[in-house]
Design an enzyme around this catalytic site. Structure first.
Site, mmCIF file in Angstrom:
data_model
loop_
_atom_site.group_PDB
_atom_site.id
_atom_site.type_symbol
_atom_site.label_atom_id
_atom_site.label_comp_id
_atom_site.label_asym_id
_atom_site.label_seq_id
_atom_site.Cartn_x
_atom_site.Cartn_y
_atom_site.Cartn_z
ATOM 1 N N ASN A 154 0.986 -1.388 -0.412
ATOM 2 C CA ASN A 154 -0.156 -0.145 0.000
ATOM 3 C C ASN A 154 0.870 1.412 0.197
ATOM 4 O O ASN A 154 1.416 1.487 0.722
ATOM 5 C CB ASN A 154 -1.164 -0.042 1.121
ATOM 6 C CG ASN A 154 -1.601 1.310 1.414
ATOM 7 O OD1 ASN A 154 -1.629 2.528 0.710
ATOM 8 N ND2 ASN A 154 -2.264 1.195 2.608
ATOM 9 N N LYS A 171 0.332 4.282 -0.444
ATOM 10 C CA LYS A 171 -0.633 5.666 0.545
ATOM 11 C C LYS A 171 -0.265 6.651 -0.814
ATOM 12 O O LYS A 171 -0.344 6.281 -1.924
ATOM 13 C CB LYS A 171 0.222 5.685 1.816
ATOM 14 C CG LYS A 171 -0.337 4.696 2.943
ATOM 15 C CD LYS A 171 0.151 4.418 3.879
ATOM 16 C CE LYS A 171 -0.247 3.233 4.759
ATOM 17 N NZ LYS A 171 -0.351 4.030 6.470
ATOM 18 N N HIS A 219 -9.654 1.006 5.128
ATOM 19 C CA HIS A 219 -8.244 1.497 5.731
ATOM 20 C C HIS A 219 -7.856 2.152 6.826
ATOM 21 O O HIS A 219 -8.849 3.141 7.145
ATOM 22 C CB HIS A 219 -6.869 1.626 4.703
ATOM 23 C CG HIS A 219 -5.371 1.804 5.681
ATOM 24 N ND1 HIS A 219 -5.076 2.531 6.036
ATOM 25 C CD2 HIS A 219 -4.968 1.195 5.341
ATOM 26 C CE1 HIS A 219 -3.922 2.284 6.746
ATOM 27 N NE2 HIS A 219 -3.521 1.538 6.025
ATOM 28 N N GLU A 277 -6.160 4.611 7.496
ATOM 29 C CA GLU A 277 -6.339 5.940 7.698
ATOM 30 C C GLU A 277 -8.012 6.284 6.958
ATOM 31 O O GLU A 277 -8.205 7.994 7.085
ATOM 32 C CB GLU A 277 -4.540 6.452 6.582
ATOM 33 C CG GLU A 277 -3.661 5.818 7.576
ATOM 34 C CD GLU A 277 -3.086 5.564 6.724
ATOM 35 O OE1 GLU A 277 -3.020 5.627 5.465
ATOM 36 O OE2 GLU A 277 -1.796 5.203 7.601
ATOM 37 N N GLU A 299 -5.106 -4.673 10.856
ATOM 38 C CA GLU A 299 -3.468 -4.102 10.769
ATOM 39 C C GLU A 299 -4.305 -3.372 11.743
ATOM 40 O O GLU A 299 -4.702 -2.074 12.392
ATOM 41 C CB GLU A 299 -3.638 -3.295 9.720
ATOM 42 C CG GLU A 299 -3.460 -3.812 8.528
ATOM 43 C CD GLU A 299 -3.099 -3.066 7.450
ATOM 44 O OE1 GLU A 299 -1.980 -2.904 7.007
ATOM 45 O OE2 GLU A 299 -4.033 -1.475 7.106
ATOM 46 N N GLY A 317 3.113 2.803 10.815
ATOM 47 C CA GLY A 317 3.981 3.860 10.678
ATOM 48 C C GLY A 317 4.776 3.188 11.658
ATOM 49 O O GLY A 317 5.396 5.077 11.828
ATOM 50 N N SER A 373 3.795 -1.744 10.127
ATOM 51 C CA SER A 373 5.007 -2.168 10.266
ATOM 52 C C SER A 373 5.945 -3.122 10.023
ATOM 53 O O SER A 373 6.596 -3.380 10.474
ATOM 54 C CB SER A 373 5.812 -1.155 12.145
ATOM 55 O OG SER A 373 5.317 0.010 12.020
HETATM 56 P P1 13P Z 1 3.146 0.428 7.633
HETATM 57 O O1 13P Z 1 4.363 -1.114 7.457
HETATM 58 O O2 13P Z 1 4.015 1.899 7.212
HETATM 59 O O3 13P Z 1 3.193 0.000 9.442
HETATM 60 O O4 13P Z 1 1.244 0.553 6.927
HETATM 61 C C1 13P Z 1 0.884 -0.115 6.963
HETATM 62 C C2 13P Z 1 -0.094 0.483 6.408
HETATM 63 O O5 13P Z 1 -0.802 0.638 6.882
HETATM 64 C C3 13P Z 1 -0.311 -0.662 5.059
HETATM 65 O O6 13P Z 1 -2.157 -0.571 4.921
#
Ligand code: 13P
Length: 256
Positions: A10, A12, A96, A98, A168, A174, A213
């Site tokens: 992803n 983003k 997601h 976010e 997740e 992150g 992560s």
């Molecule tokens: P990270 O791998 O940067 O923690 O992000 C995970 C994520 O949100 C994937 O959709």
């Protein structure tokens, strides 16, 4: 879909069209054991068409990071499913964290997207996960149950070939902090139980990815963890070496 582990990146809000095309072009040319893992790139909308074109004739998959459930209309800034399909992609990330926490998407809003995407033949990558407050309050499983039952409300059945779930934990996204093996085992087992309670056949064959992560140092332990069918990766999916290392680790250590 397949019994292969899934490695989805992803991106983003990262990479221009040119950056994205050159990135997938490089990965395509690296010697990866393509037979052993399903790799899916989820770039921003702008790069989707060009990336699908770049990957034509390969086994790599392409997905979007969001979509609107309405077919068309006065929805400034939104993208419809037909628009996505016209790029040639196969997957859409929905729910997601976010989208839920930064853009305020509710379970019912996500549910409408799930229905629309399934009706279209695209495959949702449906994300769920608890916040740190939820976990501290011992509410992790209750939260997952709510997200799954509301998100999948109204579906008569679930097809393990046409649905991917990504667990997740929000506190692991992150942050450099991954969930422990015990936490992942418990969460993934609970997701399977909740799905089996809602749907009859095949529910516990729906692939469940872990996200939060994931990197080349923790990928081996996580992919060997019971109930983990692959990863949804943010930061580490943007770097060619890291992403390729994770694909190789997943190909080697996944036991199914
Ligand atoms: P990270 O791998 O940067 O923690 O992000 C995970 C994520 O949100 C994937 O959709």
């Amino acid at each position: 879909m397949n019994s292969k582990p899934i490695v989805a990146g992803n991106w983003k809000m990262h990479k221009t069209v040119q950056d994205g095309v050159s990135f997938v072009g490089e990965i395509k040319n690296r010697v990866l054991d393509k037979a052993k893992a399903k790799v899916i790139f989820c770039p921003p909308f702008t790069a989707l068409f060009s990336i699908v074109e770049t990957l034509k004739g390969t086994d790599f998959g392409v997905g979007a990071q969001n979509v609107h459930f309405e077919a068309q209309g006065a929805f400034t800034g939104e993208i419809s499913i037909e628009m996505l399909k016209s790029t040639g992609l196969d997957y859409v990330i929905l729910g997601h964290s976010e989208r839920r926490h930064v853009f305020g998407e509710s379970d019912t809003f996500i549910n409408r997207k799930i229905h629309a995407v399934l009706n279209s033949g695209l495959v949702p990558i449906f994300c769920i996960g608890e916040t740190l407050d939820d976990r501290k309050a011992g509410r992790t499983i209750v939260v997952l149950e709510g997200q799954i039952t509301l998100g999948l409300d109204g579906l008569d059945s679930i097809d393990h070939n046409r649905m991917i779930i990504a667990y997740e934990p929000v506190w692991a996204i992150g942050t450099g902090e991954t969930a422990s093996v015990e936490q992942v085992v418990e969460a993934h087992a609970s997701v399977k139980d909740i799905l089996s309670g809602m749907f009859e056949e095949n529910a516990n064959e729906v692939p469940i990815l872990y996200g939060g992560s994931v990197n080349e140092n923790n990928a081996a332990e996580l992919i060997e963890t019971k109930g983990v069918d692959g990863f949804l990766i943010g930061g580490a999916s943007l770097k060619e070496d890291s992403f390729c290392s994770i694909i190789e680790i997943v190909s080697k250590f996944y036991k199914g």
